[in-house]
Write a protein that holds these residues in place. Structure first.
Motif, PDB file in Angstrom:
ATOM      1  N   MET A   1      67.158  78.970  40.513  1.00 39.10           N
ATOM      2  CA  MET A   1      67.211  77.551  40.868  1.00 39.10           C
ATOM      3  C   MET A   1      68.347  76.861  40.124  1.00 39.10           C
ATOM      4  O   MET A   1      69.090  76.068  40.700  1.00 39.10           O
ATOM      5  N   THR A   2      68.508  77.206  38.837  1.00 44.06           N
ATOM      6  CA  THR A   2      69.591  76.633  38.026  1.00 44.06           C
ATOM      7  C   THR A   2      70.940  77.115  38.545  1.00 44.06           C
ATOM      8  O   THR A   2      71.870  76.335  38.718  1.00 44.06           O
TER       9      THR A   2
ATOM     10  N   THR B   1      63.310  85.377  43.853  1.00 46.34           N
ATOM     11  CA  THR B   1      64.478  85.384  43.001  1.00 46.34           C
ATOM     12  C   THR B   1      65.729  85.691  43.828  1.00 46.34           C
ATOM     13  O   THR B   1      65.643  86.303  44.890  1.00 46.34           O
TER      14      THR B   1
ATOM     15  N   GLN C   1      66.338  72.275  43.427  1.00 46.60           N
ATOM     16  CA  GLN C   1      65.096  71.691  42.912  1.00 46.60           C
ATOM     17  C   GLN C   1      63.970  72.187  43.822  1.00 46.60           C
ATOM     18  O   GLN C   1      64.226  72.575  44.959  1.00 46.60           O
ATOM     19  N   LEU C   2      62.735  72.093  43.318  1.00 45.00           N
ATOM     20  CA  LEU C   2      61.582  72.505  44.133  1.00 45.00           C
ATOM     21  C   LEU C   2      61.597  71.777  45.486  1.00 45.00           C
ATOM     22  O   LEU C   2      61.277  72.359  46.520  1.00 45.00           O
TER      23      LEU C   2
ATOM     24  N   GLU D   1      55.697  76.280  43.207  1.00 44.81           N
ATOM     25  CA  GLU D   1      56.275  75.785  41.960  1.00 44.81           C
ATOM     26  C   GLU D   1      57.489  76.610  41.544  1.00 44.81           C
ATOM     27  O   GLU D   1      57.810  77.625  42.153  1.00 44.81           O
ATOM     28  N   VAL D   2      58.139  76.143  40.479  1.00 42.19           N
ATOM     29  CA  VAL D   2      59.257  76.872  39.883  1.00 42.19           C
ATOM     30  C   VAL D   2      58.744  77.422  38.555  1.00 42.19           C
ATOM     31  O   VAL D   2      58.148  76.682  37.772  1.00 42.19           O
ATOM     32  N   THR D   3      58.911  78.729  38.360  1.00 47.39           N
ATOM     33  CA  THR D   3      58.465  79.316  37.087  1.00 47.39           C
ATOM     34  C   THR D   3      59.533  80.262  36.544  1.00 47.39           C
ATOM     35  O   THR D   3      60.485  80.605  37.232  1.00 47.39           O
ATOM     36  N   GLY D   4      59.321  80.673  35.313  1.00 42.31           N
ATOM     37  CA  GLY D   4      60.209  81.649  34.708  1.00 42.31           C
ATOM     38  C   GLY D   4      59.652  83.042  34.891  1.00 42.31           C
ATOM     39  O   GLY D   4      58.541  83.213  35.417  1.00 42.31           O
TER      40      GLY D   4
ATOM     41  N   CYS E   1      62.039  81.426  41.093  1.00 43.89           N
ATOM     42  CA  CYS E   1      62.595  81.772  39.787  1.00 43.89           C
ATOM     43  C   CYS E   1      63.486  80.641  39.258  1.00 43.89           C
ATOM     44  O   CYS E   1      64.423  80.217  39.940  1.00 43.89           O
ATOM     45  N   SER E   2      63.193  80.168  38.069  1.00 44.09           N
ATOM     46  CA  SER E   2      63.939  79.030  37.522  1.00 44.09           C
ATOM     47  C   SER E   2      65.411  79.368  37.274  1.00 44.09           C
ATOM     48  O   SER E   2      66.283  78.519  37.421  1.00 44.09           O
ATOM     49  N   HIS E   3      65.672  80.614  36.930  1.00 42.35           N
ATOM     50  CA  HIS E   3      67.060  81.046  36.700  1.00 42.35           C
ATOM     51  C   HIS E   3      67.886  80.891  37.981  1.00 42.35           C
ATOM     52  O   HIS E   3      68.981  80.349  37.965  1.00 42.35           O
TER      53      HIS E   3
END
Lengths: 79, 164
Positions: free
Chosen positions: B128-129, B65, B134-135, B144-147, B124-126
């Motif tokens: 990444m945004t 993160t 992107q992955l 992978e990308v996860t929450g 962490c997808s947050h």
């Protein structure tokens, strides 16, 4: 003087610092069959407690540890 | 006066609420790490913990993160020389010593950990945004990308969880 073991695999981890000795040990152990013996030599002072802890945690047997001029040699048998 | 309470009477003892949810004890032979930092001193520390745990036969779950995720951008690790700001004066000494003692890089440690054990790395997808990533923008070592919920689910029954 160490007991003479029929060593099936030798690993040289001298000069490697933590965590490499246990990593090399774990990697090398994968290819052994139960009952086979591996000898690993290391100079990292942490390897003494580390190899013992590794053997305890993984259920393999630490047969003997020999210390000679700053080099630790561990003899381990695969369970 | 000593021994007297200023407002008189006895101090109120706070009653803590008893958790009522299904809080299960940690059982899995797994180390969970929240990797928040992107400085090499902390990345090194996290990579050694992960590698040591993998060598000891533990599964490892790493959640990247913020700066921890940025540090995994493709190629970034080859030029990353950042150290913690509070030890900035040690930067050149640390880099010199790491080179002189031929210490394996934190990325090499993680690659080694993946070879010997079950090591899963999620970004962490947050984050990444936030940084438009992107992955595919990250090193292939990231799975992978996860929450956060997916990580908490994995950390919940882990024997140990570290925040680095």
């Amino acid at each position: 003087m160490a007991t003479t073991y029929q060593v099936d695999k030798l690993v040289d981890a001298k000069g490697q610092s933590c965590p490499m000795p246990v990593v090399m040990l774990a990697k090398a152990f994968k290819d052994l069959t139960p009952g086979q013996i591996l000898a690993i030599s290391a100079t990292d002072p942490g390897s003494k407690p580390d190899v013992r802890a590794w053997a305890d945690k993984t259920g393999n047997t630490l047969l003997e540890m020999v210390e000679e001029q700053g080099v630790f040699t561990f003899y381990l048998q695969k369970a | 006066m000593y021994g007297e309470f200023p407002l008189g009477g006895q101090p109120q003892e706070e009653v803590l609420p008893v958790p009522t949810g299904s809080v299960k004890p940690a059982t899995a032979n797994r180390l969970a790490i929240v990797l928040f930092s992107g400085t090499i001193d902390k990345l090194m520390s996290a990579s050694i913990m992960a590698t040591g745990a993998a060598a000891m036969g533990m599964d490892v779950e790493i959640f990247l993160t913020n700066w921890g995720a940025l540090a995994f951008r493709k190629g970034d690790y080859t030029t990353n020389k950042r150290v913690s700001a509070d030890y900035a004066d040690f930067q050149s000494y640390l880099l010199e010593q790491m080179a002189a003692k031929k210490v394996t890089s934190w990325m090499e440690n993680l690659e080694g950990a993946k070879e010997i054990g079950n090591v899963h790395i999620a970004a962490c997808s947050h984050t990444m945004t936030l940084f438009d990533l992107q992955l595919a923008d990250l090193e292939p070592i990231v799975d992978e990308v996860t929450g956060v919920a997916a990580f908490i689910e994995r950390a919940h029954d882990s024997a140990m969880t570290l925040y680095i």
